[in-house]
Design a protein around this motif. Structure first.
Motif, PDB file in Angstrom:
ATOM      1  N   LEU A  41      -0.598   3.418  89.141  1.00  0.00           N
ATOM      2  CA  LEU A  41      -0.758   4.030  87.815  1.00  0.00           C
ATOM      3  C   LEU A  41      -2.202   3.995  87.335  1.00  0.00           C
ATOM      4  CD1 LEU A  41       2.467   2.575  86.207  1.00  0.00           C
ATOM      5  CD2 LEU A  41       2.110   4.848  87.142  1.00  0.00           C
TER       6      LEU A  41
ATOM      7  N   THR B 102      -4.785   4.963  89.423  1.00  0.00           N
ATOM      8  CA  THR B 102      -5.456   5.828  90.408  1.00  0.00           C
ATOM      9  C   THR B 102      -5.791   5.151  91.737  1.00  0.00           C
ATOM     10  OG1 THR B 102      -7.790   5.452  89.815  1.00  0.00           O
ATOM     11  CG2 THR B 102      -6.568   7.054  88.490  1.00  0.00           C
TER      12      THR B 102
ATOM     13  N   PHE C  37      -8.480  -0.649  82.664  1.00  0.00           N
ATOM     14  CA  PHE C  37      -8.860   0.608  83.303  1.00  0.00           C
ATOM     15  C   PHE C  37      -9.289   1.675  82.299  1.00  0.00           C
ATOM     16  CE2 PHE C  37      -8.126   4.697  85.364  1.00  0.00           C
ATOM     17  CZ  PHE C  37      -8.844   4.510  86.525  1.00  0.00           C
TER      18      PHE C  37
ATOM     19  N   MET D  73      16.352  17.697 101.917  1.00  0.00           N
ATOM     20  CA  MET D  73      15.614  16.432 101.796  1.00  0.00           C
ATOM     21  C   MET D  73      15.783  15.611 103.070  1.00  0.00           C
ATOM     22  SD  MET D  73      14.576  15.836  98.410  1.00  0.00           S
ATOM     23  CE  MET D  73      14.597  16.982  97.047  1.00  0.00           C
TER      24      MET D  73
ATOM     25  N   TYR E 249       5.629  12.817  98.123  1.00  0.00           N
ATOM     26  CA  TYR E 249       6.824  13.469  97.591  1.00  0.00           C
ATOM     27  C   TYR E 249       6.445  14.647  96.694  1.00  0.00           C
ATOM     28  CZ  TYR E 249      11.150  14.570  95.377  1.00  0.00           C
ATOM     29  OH  TYR E 249      12.236  15.268  94.935  1.00  0.00           O
ATOM     30  N   SER E 250       5.443  14.447  95.853  1.00  0.00           N
ATOM     31  CA  SER E 250       5.098  15.512  94.909  1.00  0.00           C
ATOM     32  C   SER E 250       4.459  16.702  95.624  1.00  0.00           C
ATOM     33  CB  SER E 250       4.180  14.981  93.807  1.00  0.00           C
ATOM     34  OG  SER E 250       2.905  14.710  94.315  1.00  0.00           O
ATOM     35  N   ARG E 251       3.927  16.494  96.845  1.00  0.00           N
ATOM     36  CA  ARG E 251       3.363  17.606  97.603  1.00  0.00           C
ATOM     37  C   ARG E 251       4.408  18.317  98.451  1.00  0.00           C
ATOM     38  NH1 ARG E 251      -1.833  18.216  98.496  1.00  0.00           N
ATOM     39  NH2 ARG E 251      -1.121  20.346  98.685  1.00  0.00           N
TER      40      ARG E 251
ATOM     41  N   PHE F 169      -3.886  -1.240  81.920  1.00  0.00           N
ATOM     42  CA  PHE F 169      -4.339  -0.059  81.179  1.00  0.00           C
ATOM     43  C   PHE F 169      -5.547  -0.413  80.321  1.00  0.00           C
ATOM     44  CE2 PHE F 169      -0.223   2.674  81.178  1.00  0.00           C
ATOM     45  CZ  PHE F 169      -0.508   3.038  82.478  1.00  0.00           C
TER      46      PHE F 169
ATOM     47  N   PHE G 150       8.061  17.546  98.386  1.00  0.00           N
ATOM     48  CA  PHE G 150       9.442  17.467  97.888  1.00  0.00           C
ATOM     49  C   PHE G 150      10.377  16.945  98.974  1.00  0.00           C
ATOM     50  CE2 PHE G 150       7.575  21.107  95.515  1.00  0.00           C
ATOM     51  CZ  PHE G 150       7.311  20.362  94.387  1.00  0.00           C
TER      52      PHE G 150
ATOM     53  N   ASN H  99       4.585   8.473  96.325  1.00  0.00           N
ATOM     54  CA  ASN H  99       4.764   9.445  95.249  1.00  0.00           C
ATOM     55  C   ASN H  99       4.017  10.732  95.522  1.00  0.00           C
ATOM     56  OD1 ASN H  99       6.362   8.913  93.054  1.00  0.00           O
ATOM     57  ND2 ASN H  99       4.983   7.312  92.321  1.00  0.00           N
ATOM     58  N   PHE H 100       2.773  10.561  95.979  1.00  0.00           N
ATOM     59  CA  PHE H 100       1.899  11.714  96.208  1.00  0.00           C
ATOM     60  C   PHE H 100       2.509  12.623  97.279  1.00  0.00           C
ATOM     61  CE2 PHE H 100      -1.852  13.967  97.772  1.00  0.00           C
ATOM     62  CZ  PHE H 100      -2.481  14.286  96.580  1.00  0.00           C
TER      63      PHE H 100
ATOM     64  N   TYR I 247       1.571   4.755  95.427  1.00  0.00           N
ATOM     65  CA  TYR I 247       0.852   5.978  95.062  1.00  0.00           C
ATOM     66  C   TYR I 247       1.021   7.036  96.153  1.00  0.00           C
ATOM     67  CZ  TYR I 247      -3.191   8.929  93.838  1.00  0.00           C
ATOM     68  OH  TYR I 247      -4.012   9.972  93.512  1.00  0.00           O
TER      69      TYR I 247
END
Lengths: 217, 266
Positions: A165, A167, A75, A1, A179-181, A72, A183, A176-177, A173
């Motif tokens: 949250l 979109t 949206f 990391m 990181y999720s791609r 929410f 790691f 996070n995005f 966002y």
């Protein structure tokens, strides 16, 4: 990391784009929330009963419900009634109404803190009800409330992260995005640093404003 | 003499401290000692893992599989509910013993976590309101909004298959479905079994003809949980041999478990 400059280069443009979205949303919704927060308590001072009841309902609904639930609803909920609001405007509307209610209470408190003598002095000058508010009470109240208002505005900045949250590709966002791609925490780290910088600017502006507006009595 | 006793005491406590730092105690030993297997999942993905609408209890194919394993170990099962994109970090940080979900295997993820044997193959599909698209090719257009969950394998799939379309992601499967029903986007990408589950009560949805890709699902553990990994793999192999896995499969998917096709696919 480990921290990776390659990732910074690769995702830099997306991060910059998301920064503009965060800043745009903050500026717009902070301004609108301030307008709502100033107008609502001023209107309540006019003493029109049905209007006061409505405004009180507005304040208690938004002060006592989480912003995320309202987002929410805007949206995901409204489309079922055929109403579409783009994610960005869901965010602006949500923050404006929510933070507007908090600011309204702050400024209402500040208005109540204006000494009776000032109201009476303004009355005796022959100013109308609206003029008393516009020229005498509200300007003083806003000045007294500056520390509380700027504190609330930093919360507006934090609120913008909720848009991740619904979109909207703002800073959180993208962090996070990435990181999720990948790691890899680089994206989240950069985003955190940008938030720190944004808050530093905001706090500095607040301090300058406070000093400028200070009046020695 | 006294100094020697103190020295020995210090050395012993240092050794004890090091043994816990270097992970001599294994995750599986911890699970057995505390009598509880803690799995992490995102309970918005029927039929894999979700809350039973009547009881509110966690259930689904993946949850029941984890429950069977916990029973085989003789421990309780605790299910922790996360957003999809938070699950992998939670596993790496060892907030959970095991990632028990419809987790696709990818090379990128394999650099961070240790996959157990895959338990099923599942095709990926695109779901839209019925009649909106004729074919998958139509999705690849600049005025189409494509959706999936943040951190899912379908983010890569979308970028490969639909580079022209705009991609927006949401945190969980629940929002994925709500946004599709509310026309927040035109099409969403998910596994076939989940899509079928959505469509059960919603005739307005349809699966676009053709598969996006073939996918395989596996549980995962942190990289140094070898004992847990090996024990779970043995368990999976055993229940495939004794028929319990086939029974679970038929119960949840209404189709016969075909070891020849599925095992070769995996």
């Amino acid at each position: 990391m480990e921290f990776s400059w390659q990732l910074v280069l690769k995702w830099g443009p997306s991060i910059l784009k998301s920064l503009t979205i965060t800043v745009e949303m903050f500026t717009l919704s902070a301004f609108l929330a301030l307008v709502v927060g100033t107008v609502v308590p001023a209107l309540m001072r006019l003493g029109i009963r049905p209007l006061n009841a409505l405004l009180r309902i507005y304040i208690s609904i938004f002060r006592n419900s989480p912003l995320l639930v309202f987002l929410f609803f805007l949206f995901y909920g409204l489309p079922f009634f055929g109403i579409y609001i783009a994610p960005f405007w869901c965010g602006v509307l949500g923050i404006t109404l929510n933070e507007g209610a908090f600011l309204a209470e702050i400024i209402r408190g500040a208005i109540q803190g204006i000494p009776r003598g000032d109201w009476e002095a303004a009355d005796s000058l022959g100013l109308g009800r609206f003029q008393v508010l516009r020229f005498v009470v509200v300007p003083q109240a806003l000045r007294n409330a500056i520390p509380a208002i700027t504190g609330q505005l930093s919360i507006v900045m934090k609120d913008t992260s909720l848009m991740s949250l619904i979109t909207l590709a703002e800073l959180t966002y993208i962090g996070n995005f990435i990181y999720s791609r990948t790691f890899n925490i680089t994206g989240l780290f950069i985003v955190a640093m940008i938030y720190v910088a944004l808050f530093a600017v905001l706090n500095l502006a607040a301090r300058v404003l406070e000093t400028r507006m200070r009046i020695r009595r | 003499m006294k100094a020697r006793v103190i020295l020995i005491a210090v050395l012993v406590s240092a050794l004890l401290a090091m043994s816990s730092v270097f992970g001599i105690a294994s995750a599986l030993d911890d699970i057995l000692a505390r009598g509880k297997l803690i799995v992490g999942t995102d309970l918005t993905n029927p039929p894999w893992e979700y809350r039973d609408p009547n009881t509110g209890e966690a259930t689904g194919f993946a949850i029941e599989l984890a429950r069977m394993y916990a029973e085989a170990l003789g421990v309780e099962l605790e299910v922790k509910d996360y957003d999809w994109s938070a699950l992998l970090p939670a596993l790496v940080a060892k907030k959970i013993d095991m990632f028990a979900a419809n987790l696709s295997r990818t090379v990128a993820r394999s650099t961070k976590i240790l996959y157990c044997d895959a338990y099923v193959i599942a095709p990926g599909v695109a779901v839209a309101k019925a009649g909106k698209f004729e074919s998958l090719e139509e999705v690849n257009s600049p005025d189409v909004l494509v959706n999936t969950t943040t951190g899912s394998i379908f983010v890569d799939v979308a970028e490969q298959l639909f580079p022209e379309a705009e991609l927006i992601t949401v945190p969980t499967g629940a929002e994925q479905l709500a946004g599709l029903l509310g026309n927040r986007y035109d099409v969403t990408l998910t596994g076939k079994f989940q899509a079928l589950d959505w469509m059960k009560a919603r005739p307005e949805l349809e699966i676009l003809p053709g598969y996006l890709m073939m996918d395989s699902f596996a549980f995962a553990v942190p990289y140094d949980s070898f004992k847990l990994w090996s024990s779970f793999n043995v368990f999976l192999r055993m229940i495939k041999l004794d028929g319990q896995f086939g029974k679970l499969y038929e119960e949840w998917f209404g189709a016969e478990w075909d070891p020849v096709v599925i095992e070769h696919g995996i």
